[in-house]
Design an enzyme around this catalytic site. Structure first.
Site, PDB file in Angstrom:
ATOM      1  N   LYS A  68      -7.623  -2.068  66.560  1.00  0.00           N
ATOM      2  CA  LYS A  68      -7.934  -0.678  66.171  1.00  0.00           C
ATOM      3  C   LYS A  68      -9.316  -0.215  66.642  1.00  0.00           C
ATOM      4  CE  LYS A  68      -5.107  -0.997  61.990  1.00  0.00           C
ATOM      5  NZ  LYS A  68      -4.968  -0.646  60.583  1.00  0.00           N
ATOM      6  N   ASP A 104      -4.129   5.758  58.854  1.00  0.00           N
ATOM      7  CA  ASP A 104      -4.277   4.911  57.653  1.00  0.00           C
ATOM      8  C   ASP A 104      -5.068   5.688  56.604  1.00  0.00           C
ATOM      9  OD1 ASP A 104      -3.017   2.692  58.784  1.00  0.00           O
ATOM     10  OD2 ASP A 104      -4.894   1.913  59.605  1.00  0.00           O
TER      11      ASP A 104
END
Ligand code: ATR
Length: 270
Positions: A68, A104
């Site tokens: 990420k 997220d």
């Protein structure tokens, strides 16, 4: 016939991801001509994926651990939230540019919108805690404290994100109306029976939010519910991060109820 579009998830390891089943189901439900595939990637070859993403091109992708942070470096531009958190979990195209978002954070916020909290305690100091703190800041929660077993990590993350760091031993005395488990305690496996706080932590009224979703009802949530707190499982964060990515890719809404049913069914079958 519209051309089929390829979507991807990269991570290492990737074996347990529910994302392909969820997105492929949603493509079918909405009629979007997409195919979503998992591409486990060796960390030393991750740059090859981004070359492939641009060359094929891949229409959209999810990025999971441990890529990420690298994904933020690879995009042409990232959202304010993704830049703030320093990580991208969703890649999409706009006007020929590869953009990065962190759904997220958006997924974590989804069940908390329209609600007011005066004080939040986030337990943990890894990537999940980071997403939770950025989300709570975005939601405007006035006081956010971070407690972690290894205090140095809490202090580092808190100073970076501008929230309070609380020694682990003081977590029980911290009065809050939102408590977030962003540790791995309670997750299926050796720590399934554990919670980051004793049951006596849950005083007054509040919401307990667990980022863990296997199992859906963790020890942390069971203790909170027994004390009269509201509970929110990590299933919401998982489903809502996927719904946010799906909207960026297709402009369509992933049907909510069906998505929850699919994820709960898949978790029950595991
Ligand atoms: P993620 O990126 O998914 O948040 P992580 O970086 O591995 O995962 O973080 C796991 C979190 O669970 C950490 O905050 C960890 O605390 P430490 O920083 O002290 O390791 C926490 N954790 C794991 N096992 C724990 C335990 N037995 N007691 C308390 N906290 C624990």
């Amino acid at each position: 016939m519209p051309a089929e579009k390829l979507y991807a998830i990269i991570g290492h390891p990737l074996g347990h991801s529910l994302s392909p089943a969820l997105h492929n189901w949603a493509f079918g439900e909405t009629g979007h001509p997409g195919v979503y595939m998992a591409f486990p990637q060796e960390p030393e070859r991750v740059a090859d994926f981004f070359t492939a993403m641009r060359a094929l091109p891949i229409a959209g992708a999810n990025v999971t651990i441990p890529f990420k942070v690298e994904a933020l470096r690879q995009v042409d531009s990232a959202s304010a939230i993704a830049s703030r958190i320093g990580a991208v979990n969703t890649l999409y195209w706009k006007d020929g540019r590869l953009l990065g978002e962190n759904t997220d954070v958006i997924g974590f916020m989804a069940p908390l919108r329209e609600r007011q909290f005066s004080s939040a305690l986030v337990l943990g100091a890894g990537g999940a805690a980071r997403a939770a703190v950025v989300a709570l800041e975005e939601l405007g929660v006035p006081r956010v404290a971070l407690a972690n077993r290894t205090f140095a990590k809490a202090r580092k993350l808190a100073s970076e994100l501008g929230c309070e760091a609380l020694p682990w031993e003081e977590r029980e005395g911290f009065a809050c109306d939102l408590a977030v488990n962003a540790t791995s305690l309670g997750m299926k496996g050796v720590r399934v029976a554990e919670s980051p706080v004793p049951a006596s932590f849950f005083k007054g009224r509040g919401l307990a939010y667990d980022i863990v979703y296997t199992p859906e009802r963790t020890r942390f949530l069971a203790d909170a519910a027994a004390a009269g707190w509201e509970i929110q499982s990590g299933v919401a964060m998982f489903v809502e991060q996927a719904r946010a990515a799906f909207a960026l890719w297709t402009g369509l809404e992933m049907p909510r109820e069906g998505a929850y049913a699919l994820v709960r069914g898949a978790l029950a079958a595991k």
